[in-house]
Write an enzyme that holds these catalytic residues in place. Structure first.
Site, PDB file in Angstrom:
ATOM      1  N   SER A   8      14.866  -6.724  -2.395  1.00 25.46           N
ATOM      2  CA  SER A   8      14.933  -7.935  -3.206  1.00 25.46           C
ATOM      3  C   SER A   8      13.685  -8.048  -4.060  1.00 25.46           C
ATOM      4  O   SER A   8      12.642  -7.496  -3.713  1.00 25.46           O
ATOM      5  CB  SER A   8      15.050  -9.172  -2.313  1.00 25.46           C
ATOM      6  OG  SER A   8      15.006 -10.355  -3.084  1.00 25.46           O
ATOM      7  N   HIS A   9      13.786  -8.784  -5.141  1.00 29.71           N
ATOM      8  CA  HIS A   9      12.627  -9.050  -5.986  1.00 29.71           C
ATOM      9  C   HIS A   9      11.624  -9.973  -5.302  1.00 29.71           C
ATOM     10  O   HIS A   9      10.486 -10.057  -5.714  1.00 29.71           O
ATOM     11  CB  HIS A   9      13.070  -9.663  -7.317  1.00 29.71           C
ATOM     12  CG  HIS A   9      13.634  -8.651  -8.249  1.00 29.71           C
ATOM     13  ND1 HIS A   9      14.865  -8.062  -8.070  1.00 29.71           N
ATOM     14  CD2 HIS A   9      13.104  -8.105  -9.358  1.00 29.71           C
ATOM     15  CE1 HIS A   9      15.080  -7.203  -9.047  1.00 29.71           C
ATOM     16  NE2 HIS A   9      14.030  -7.212  -9.845  1.00 29.71           N
ATOM     17  N   SER A  10      12.056 -10.645  -4.263  1.00 29.41           N
ATOM     18  CA  SER A  10      11.204 -11.578  -3.538  1.00 29.41           C
ATOM     19  C   SER A  10      11.023 -11.103  -2.099  1.00 29.41           C
ATOM     20  O   SER A  10      12.011 -10.867  -1.389  1.00 29.41           O
ATOM     21  CB  SER A  10      11.849 -12.963  -3.535  1.00 29.41           C
ATOM     22  OG  SER A  10      11.252 -13.795  -2.567  1.00 29.41           O
ATOM     23  N   GLY A  42       9.229  -8.719  -7.917  1.00 27.45           N
ATOM     24  CA  GLY A  42       9.533  -7.389  -8.423  1.00 27.45           C
ATOM     25  C   GLY A  42       9.974  -6.502  -7.282  1.00 27.45           C
ATOM     26  O   GLY A  42      10.207  -6.968  -6.164  1.00 27.45           O
ATOM     27  N   SER A  69      16.507  -4.117 -11.562  1.00 25.85           N
ATOM     28  CA  SER A  69      15.500  -3.107 -11.253  1.00 25.85           C
ATOM     29  C   SER A  69      15.455  -2.777  -9.770  1.00 25.85           C
ATOM     30  O   SER A  69      14.967  -1.710  -9.383  1.00 25.85           O
ATOM     31  CB  SER A  69      14.117  -3.529 -11.746  1.00 25.85           C
ATOM     32  OG  SER A  69      13.650  -4.662 -11.048  1.00 25.85           O
TER      33      SER A  69
END
Length: 127
Positions: A8-10, A42, A69
């Site tokens: 995950s981005h978090s 990210g 991403s």
């Protein structure tokens, strides 16, 4: 046992998703790989690779990813990994729960865990 990695981005989101899935499937091997290297939002290929290594006991790993991403970095981590890894094309939380439950079955295989994760694509929350 087939391992799971939540990308995950978090970092908090990855950890929370792992927590929910673990509540539904005690004993499943679930590793979070969230956030950038410096703790920012990210994704990080290095974090994903480390999580793959931690989750893999020789039966392979299914990656559960959130957005854009995360998929790209997961694909890079898979290419660089010596483990057998598949990326699930499914909503991350629902897929993590499904995959974790399947992974705890004595008959689970990498392909059955992936299929269980991807079944979550069809779940409806309202009638």
């Amino acid at each position: 046992m087939v391992g799971l990695v939540v990308v995950s981005h978090s970092a908090k989101a990855a950890e929370g998703i792992c927590e929910v899935a673990a509540q539904m499937a005690s004993g499943a091997s679930i590793e979070p790989a969230g956030g950038g290297k410096d703790g920012s939002l990210g994704t990080s290929v290095d974090r994903i690779q480390e999580a793959i290594e931690a989750a893999d006991d020789g039966d392979g790993v299914v990656l559960l990813v959130d957005l854009g991403s995360a998929v790209m970095n997961a694909e890079l981590a898979v290419e660089m990994s010596e483990s057998e890894v598949r990326i699930a094309d499914a909503p991350v939380l629902e897929a993590a729960v499904n995959a974790a439950v399947e992974a705890t079955s004595k008959k689970a295989t990498l392909e059955s865990v992936l299929a269980s994760a991807e079944e979550a694509r069809d779940y409806r929350k309202l009638n």
